[in-house]
Scaffold this active site. Sequence first.
Site, PDB file in Angstrom:
ATOM      1  N   TYR A   1       0.821  -1.216   0.000  1.00 13.16           N
ATOM      2  CA  TYR A   1       0.000   0.000   0.000  1.00 13.16           C
ATOM      3  C   TYR A   1       0.852   1.262   0.000  1.00 13.16           C
ATOM      4  CZ  TYR A   1      -4.060  -2.958   1.055  1.00 13.16           C
ATOM      5  OH  TYR A   1      -5.052  -3.905   1.017  1.00 13.16           O
TER       6      TYR A   1
ATOM      7  N   LYS B   1       3.389 -15.355   2.549  1.00 16.18           N
ATOM      8  CA  LYS B   1       3.316 -16.123   1.294  1.00 16.18           C
ATOM      9  C   LYS B   1       4.757 -16.461   0.917  1.00 16.18           C
ATOM     10  CE  LYS B   1       0.916 -17.782  -2.168  1.00 16.18           C
ATOM     11  NZ  LYS B   1       0.121 -19.007  -2.002  1.00 16.18           N
TER      12      LYS B   1
ATOM     13  N   ASP C   1     -11.062  -8.682   7.535  1.00 14.07           N
ATOM     14  CA  ASP C   1     -12.450  -8.573   7.053  1.00 14.07           C
ATOM     15  C   ASP C   1     -13.118  -9.950   7.073  1.00 14.07           C
ATOM     16  OD1 ASP C   1     -12.461  -5.880   6.660  1.00 14.07           O
ATOM     17  OD2 ASP C   1     -13.153  -5.971   4.589  1.00 14.07           O
TER      18      ASP C   1
ATOM     19  N   ASP D   1      -3.131 -18.077   1.939  1.00 17.61           N
ATOM     20  CA  ASP D   1      -4.275 -18.784   1.335  1.00 17.61           C
ATOM     21  C   ASP D   1      -4.797 -19.858   2.286  1.00 17.61           C
ATOM     22  OD1 ASP D   1      -1.732 -19.765   0.815  1.00 17.61           O
ATOM     23  OD2 ASP D   1      -2.263 -20.738  -1.054  1.00 17.61           O
TER      24      ASP D   1
ATOM     25  N   ASP E   1      -5.368  -6.749   5.899  1.00 16.41           N
ATOM     26  CA  ASP E   1      -6.576  -6.054   5.435  1.00 16.41           C
ATOM     27  C   ASP E   1      -7.651  -7.080   5.063  1.00 16.41           C
ATOM     28  OD1 ASP E   1      -8.285  -4.138   4.514  1.00 16.41           O
ATOM     29  OD2 ASP E   1      -7.082  -3.535   2.787  1.00 16.41           O
TER      30      ASP E   1
END
Length: 364
Positions: A143, A192, A253, A225, A249
Site C-alpha cells: 500500500y 506467502k 475482514d 491462502d 486487510d
Amino acid sequence: MNQYKVVLLKGDGIGSEIVEQAVNVLETAGELYGFSIEFQEELLGGSAIDAVGTPLPQKTIDACKAADSTLLGAVGGPKWDGLSGDKRPEKGLLGIREALGLFANLRPAVIFPELREASPLRADIIGEKLDIMVVRELTGGIYFGERGRTAENGQEAAYDTEKYSVGEVERIARVAFEMARKRGKRLCSVDKANVLESSRLWRATVARIGQQEYPDVEITNMYVDNCAMQLVRNPGQFDVIVTSNIFGDILSDEASMISGSIGMLASASLGSGKAGLFEPIHGSAPDIAGTGKANPLATILSGAMMLKYSLDQPEAAAAIEAAVSKVLQTARTADIYTEGMQGVRKVSCSEMGQLVCDALKASR
Ligand code: NAD
C-alpha cells in the site's frame, strides 16, 4: 480527575452518526469512572476534500499529534470515487496513519455469545468461544510501495511493490508477541513465503525475534491462502495472528464476517507511544448513511479500546464491553437483527447508543 484530549474525525457517510453515539458513551463512562474528555473535531476524507480541497489537512495532523488519542468514523463514498489516487478520501486515512507513525493495527475478532446465531459458521465450528486478535502491519508493504503505470509490448501496464525492511518487521513482531504473551501465548505469522521474497524476510525475522526475545510464545507459520481457509474451517485454533498490511486487510475482514457483522468490530492503530487512532473496521456505508440504520457498536467498542490502550482506563473499557453484551440480549440494529427474534427488538443507531449509556449507568 484525569482529563484527556481526543480528536474526532467523523469522516463521511455514516461517520458522524456512529461517532456521535461513541462520544455519548465515552462521556457517560467518564462521569461514572471519574475522568473527562475534551473532544475536538477535525476534518478527514471526502468532507475535508469538500471543505478545504485535500483529504488530509495539515491542521488535522497537528491536532492529532497534540491529542492523547483520536477516534475516527469512516471515510469515502461514491461522490469522490472519480478523483485520482492522491486526492481520494482513502488517501487521508493512509496518510494520517503514516503521519502519526501508527504501524500496528489491532483487530480483535470476538463472537459475543449473544450473536452466536449471527455467524455464518455452524455452532460446532465456532466452538465454545471465538477470540482472535489480528495484528496487521499498517505503514509498509504494497500500500506504500512504489507504484506506477508503464507500457509493455505496446500495452498499458500498472505495478505496485511489496517491500518490507527488517526493522519494520521487527517492530510489528514485537507488538504481536507482547499481545500473545498477555493472551494465550500462541502467535501465527501469516505470509506467502513459498512465492514472495518479502515474505521470506518476514518469516525469518519473526522467527528470530521469537527465539531471542519471546521463547515463552509458541510460533507457527501459515501461508495466507491456507489461513483464509483455516479461519472458516477451524477458527478456534488461532490466538494472535501477525501479518502484512495487505494480507491483514483481507484476513481481518474475513474474521469480521465470522463474528457476525462488520458493524460490530473495533480496531486500534498504535505506534511507539500511548496515543493511537481508534476506528471501526467497516467503511462509510453510503448505502445506509442518514437512514438511522447504522450499527454504532463497532465505534463504541473502538472507544472502549481507546480507554484500554491509550487512556489507561481499563475498568471503564471493560464496563462498556459488558454493557454492549447486555444490550445485545434485547436490542439489535438492522444488520444484526433477524425477523421473529424472541424478546429482541430492532433499534436505530441513536437508540442503540442510548441503550448502551443506560446499561453502563445501571452497571455502576
Ligand atoms: P462498507 O464497510 O462501508 O459497507 C459494506 C456493507 O456493510 C454495506 O452494505 C454497509 O451498509 C454495511 N455496513 C458497514 N458498516 C455498517 C454499520 N456500522 N452498520 C450497518 N451496516 C454496515 O464498505 P464498502 O461499501 O466497500 O465501502 C464504502 C466506502 O467506504 C468506500 O468509499 C470505501 O472506500 C470506504 N471504506 C472506508 C474505510 C474506512 O474509513 N476505514 C474502510 C473500508 C471502506
